[in-house]
Write an enzyme that holds these catalytic residues in place. Sequence first.
Site, PDB file in Angstrom:
ATOM      1  N   ARG A  24      41.391  40.366  42.967  1.00 35.60           N
ATOM      2  CA  ARG A  24      42.249  39.909  41.876  1.00 35.60           C
ATOM      3  C   ARG A  24      41.837  40.503  40.538  1.00 35.60           C
ATOM      4  O   ARG A  24      42.580  40.400  39.569  1.00 35.60           O
ATOM      5  CB  ARG A  24      42.227  38.388  41.802  1.00 35.60           C
ATOM      6  CG  ARG A  24      42.766  37.746  43.063  1.00 35.60           C
ATOM      7  CD  ARG A  24      42.633  36.249  42.995  1.00 35.60           C
ATOM      8  NE  ARG A  24      43.562  35.718  42.024  1.00 35.60           N
ATOM      9  CZ  ARG A  24      44.647  35.039  42.328  1.00 35.60           C
ATOM     10  NH1 ARG A  24      44.934  34.811  43.575  1.00 35.60           N
ATOM     11  NH2 ARG A  24      45.431  34.580  41.400  1.00 35.60           N
ATOM     12  N   TRP A  49      38.110  37.023  34.123  1.00 34.21           N
ATOM     13  CA  TRP A  49      38.861  38.147  33.549  1.00 34.21           C
ATOM     14  C   TRP A  49      39.042  37.759  32.091  1.00 34.21           C
ATOM     15  O   TRP A  49      39.780  36.820  31.785  1.00 34.21           O
ATOM     16  CB  TRP A  49      40.194  38.274  34.267  1.00 34.21           C
ATOM     17  CG  TRP A  49      40.957  39.526  34.022  1.00 34.21           C
ATOM     18  CD1 TRP A  49      40.700  40.758  34.550  1.00 34.21           C
ATOM     19  CD2 TRP A  49      42.131  39.674  33.211  1.00 34.21           C
ATOM     20  NE1 TRP A  49      41.644  41.654  34.124  1.00 34.21           N
ATOM     21  CE2 TRP A  49      42.530  41.024  33.304  1.00 34.21           C
ATOM     22  CE3 TRP A  49      42.881  38.815  32.425  1.00 34.21           C
ATOM     23  CZ2 TRP A  49      43.634  41.523  32.639  1.00 34.21           C
ATOM     24  CZ3 TRP A  49      43.988  39.301  31.769  1.00 34.21           C
ATOM     25  CH2 TRP A  49      44.354  40.651  31.875  1.00 34.21           C
ATOM     26  N   GLY A  57      42.924  29.974  33.320  1.00 34.46           N
ATOM     27  CA  GLY A  57      44.021  29.604  32.424  1.00 34.46           C
ATOM     28  C   GLY A  57      43.571  29.725  30.982  1.00 34.46           C
ATOM     29  O   GLY A  57      42.527  30.316  30.681  1.00 34.46           O
ATOM     30  N   GLU A  75      49.450  53.515  37.629  1.00 37.94           N
ATOM     31  CA  GLU A  75      48.533  52.410  37.857  1.00 37.94           C
ATOM     32  C   GLU A  75      47.199  52.847  38.458  1.00 37.94           C
ATOM     33  O   GLU A  75      46.148  52.350  38.076  1.00 37.94           O
ATOM     34  CB  GLU A  75      49.182  51.471  38.886  1.00 37.94           C
ATOM     35  CG  GLU A  75      49.460  50.112  38.427  1.00 37.94           C
ATOM     36  CD  GLU A  75      50.108  49.291  39.532  1.00 37.94           C
ATOM     37  OE1 GLU A  75      49.759  48.133  39.621  1.00 37.94           O
ATOM     38  OE2 GLU A  75      50.954  49.803  40.301  1.00 37.94           O
ATOM     39  N   LYS A 105      45.329  41.461  40.206  1.00 37.34           N
ATOM     40  CA  LYS A 105      46.346  41.351  41.247  1.00 37.34           C
ATOM     41  C   LYS A 105      47.446  40.370  40.879  1.00 37.34           C
ATOM     42  O   LYS A 105      48.614  40.640  41.076  1.00 37.34           O
ATOM     43  CB  LYS A 105      45.690  40.960  42.571  1.00 37.34           C
ATOM     44  CG  LYS A 105      46.672  40.816  43.732  1.00 37.34           C
ATOM     45  CD  LYS A 105      47.336  42.133  44.083  1.00 37.34           C
ATOM     46  CE  LYS A 105      48.309  42.026  45.232  1.00 37.34           C
ATOM     47  NZ  LYS A 105      49.199  43.205  45.271  1.00 37.34           N
TER      48      LYS A 105
HETATM   49  C1  F6R Z   1      52.296  46.897  40.573  1.00 41.19           C
HETATM   50  C2  F6R Z   1      52.110  45.482  40.692  1.00 41.19           C
HETATM   51  C3  F6R Z   1      52.570  44.587  39.587  1.00 41.19           C
HETATM   52  C4  F6R Z   1      53.221  43.343  40.199  1.00 41.19           C
HETATM   53  C5  F6R Z   1      53.542  42.318  39.105  1.00 41.19           C
HETATM   54  C6  F6R Z   1      54.189  41.083  39.673  1.00 41.19           C
HETATM   55  O1  F6R Z   1      51.817  47.580  41.687  1.00 41.19           O
HETATM   56  O2  F6R Z   1      51.594  45.029  41.659  1.00 41.19           O
HETATM   57  O3  F6R Z   1      53.422  45.222  38.693  1.00 41.19           O
HETATM   58  O4  F6R Z   1      54.376  43.740  40.875  1.00 41.19           O
HETATM   59  O5  F6R Z   1      52.365  41.957  38.429  1.00 41.19           O
HETATM   60  O6  F6R Z   1      53.369  40.442  40.594  1.00 41.19           O
HETATM   61  P1  F6R Z   1      53.958  39.403  41.630  1.00 41.19           P
HETATM   62  O7  F6R Z   1      54.840  40.161  42.553  1.00 41.19           O
HETATM   63  O8  F6R Z   1      52.758  38.820  42.319  1.00 41.19           O
HETATM   64  O9  F6R Z   1      54.720  38.399  40.826  1.00 41.19           O
END
Ligand code: F6R
Length: 606
Positions: A27, A73, A100, A487, A601
């Site tokens: 993550r 993070w 958060g 990326e 992630k």
């Molecule tokens: C790019 C990527 C991000 C996610 C975005 C949304 O490879 O993974 O741009 O698509 O952060 O994440 P989700 O789909 O988990 O809402």
Amino acid sequence: MCGIVGYVGNQNAAPILVEGLTRLEYRGYDSAGIAVLGGAGVQVHRTVGRVRDLTAALPKRLGGKVGIGHTRWATHGPATQDNAHPHTSEDGRISVVHNGIIDNATALRQHLTNAGVTLRSDTDTEVLAHLIARSTSDTLEGAVVDAISKVTGTYAIAVVDSANPNTIVVARNGSPLIIGVGEREMFVASDLAALVRHASQVVHLEDGEFASVTATSYRTFTMEGHDTGKVASDIDITADDLELGGYGHYMYKEIVEQPESLERMIQGRLDDRFGVSRLDGLNLSPRELRGFARVKILGCGSAYYVGQIGATMIEELARIPADAEAASEFRYRNPIIEADTLYIAVSQSGETADTLFAVEEIKRKGGRVVGLVNVVGSTIARACEGGVYLHAGPEIAVASTKALTHMAVGFAMIALALGRVRDLSNADGRRIIAALRAIPGQIREILRAEADIAQQAKMLAAASSLFFIGRVRGFPVAREGAQKFKEISYRHAEAYQTSELKHGPLALIDESVPTVAILPQDDLTDRNLGAVQQIRARNGSVLAITHDAVDFGELDIPRITVPRSEPELDPILLTIPLQLLAYHAALTLGHDIDKPRNLAKSVTVE
Ligand code: F6R
């Protein structure tokens, strides 16, 4: 983003916490720490860097059967040891980990300083440890409720108290938190990955919920102290799903497992006889499906780009006006919510804060929102009124691949459902179904050309700036291709509409700026070829992602061909080589493919 683990049971907590934190590594984070309660009281260890740095810093013997851990993070204050979690109260009794953002942290820090507390970090989290320690409540549960009643913002927290050494108290608001139920042991975590090895069942906490967890029991309750009586459900993934299984990178594993995972996804959901999809989870009757005048898709990053692919599919197959918008923008613009619009939230993790907020805003204004989500039981999946699970299996690499392909297929199925209650004929429905069934085999075919794609990727990796261009159906494909490339290769990759190139960006084209052109065989092929001629005339190199049937005439440019699908579904297959291009470019450049710099992630903060 930050990760939380906690353990209470009969085993040594430290190795379980460290393993859980390792499972959360994907993550993204910059520091890590644990607090363990044992005979010697509480021991807190924190380091900047990876979990392996934390492991190296831990004493050989670290006894204690209760503990909490965290990967951070940075949001408030840089990545330093002092800012790493767990944070402790002045007397060392209370330790807290937190995901958060506490919005009123500045005021609370000031208040605590005025009261004589010496703050030891720049974080918002530290205030929680002091507030809990200073509560007059005689139970840890009560003290946590007291502290939480003073904060505003988002949080998932886990708290231990050396004066109450058999319990972990947790609370959630806007950041995921789950309890894992094991055999005379319990776990808490922000993500299933951290506890799937040990627990067989899971309890998802809701916003505003607290829980008090011991080795043999858990009690969930509200701020007012009312029991919420949460029942555990079975965990739907296995530890093996999270293993690399002999592959060098999760991203690669996730690319090559797409044919199989897609076969699993469509199984039982396509009805050949009536040319329609069966999506019972949407909770929408044919009459309700017919009633929608518009579709609005909301997601972030790559999920938003796939949303654009989905919007085009819905317009083409169902002939309903559809568009996609970045949820991160939508939520801030006081959107007009219409009763006859179907809102679709799309997310791999089901935890992206911006997408979740968009869902809540739609619901608050009385709109109908369904989810296209991968993680079962995730916050967005539960917040929506129905939806379609992607069944892609766990996606660990930060750069999303298989989940996006599943989203695109999910949109095709939703388009079928909407189309078949309107003017899409049975024959057309069956045409799309046959094409969907062919996709896994066609992806296998594309993957067989990997060596050639890797060769092209090496050449692209040498450039410091690239264009990805596409038109209409191909434009979101280009956007996603550029996103994946930038990326993990850290190259500047800009997506543009092929039609718009001549209106400005052509000025940037020369021999040092290559272009990846999405160039399917469709009614726009000639126009796309014209744009490629213009790039070539300015000495720009072009790599075409194309179909065998396209006649390039005199144009001598490298090509990667994909099998043809039905035109409406072509974007799905055109995206696959772009995943491999990005992967192999990053491999050539020697980057950390699964954990690209600065990224996480799932983005659970704003
Ligand atoms: C790019 C990527 C991000 C996610 C975005 C949304 O490879 O993974 O741009 O698509 O952060 O994440 P989700 O789909 O988990 O809402």
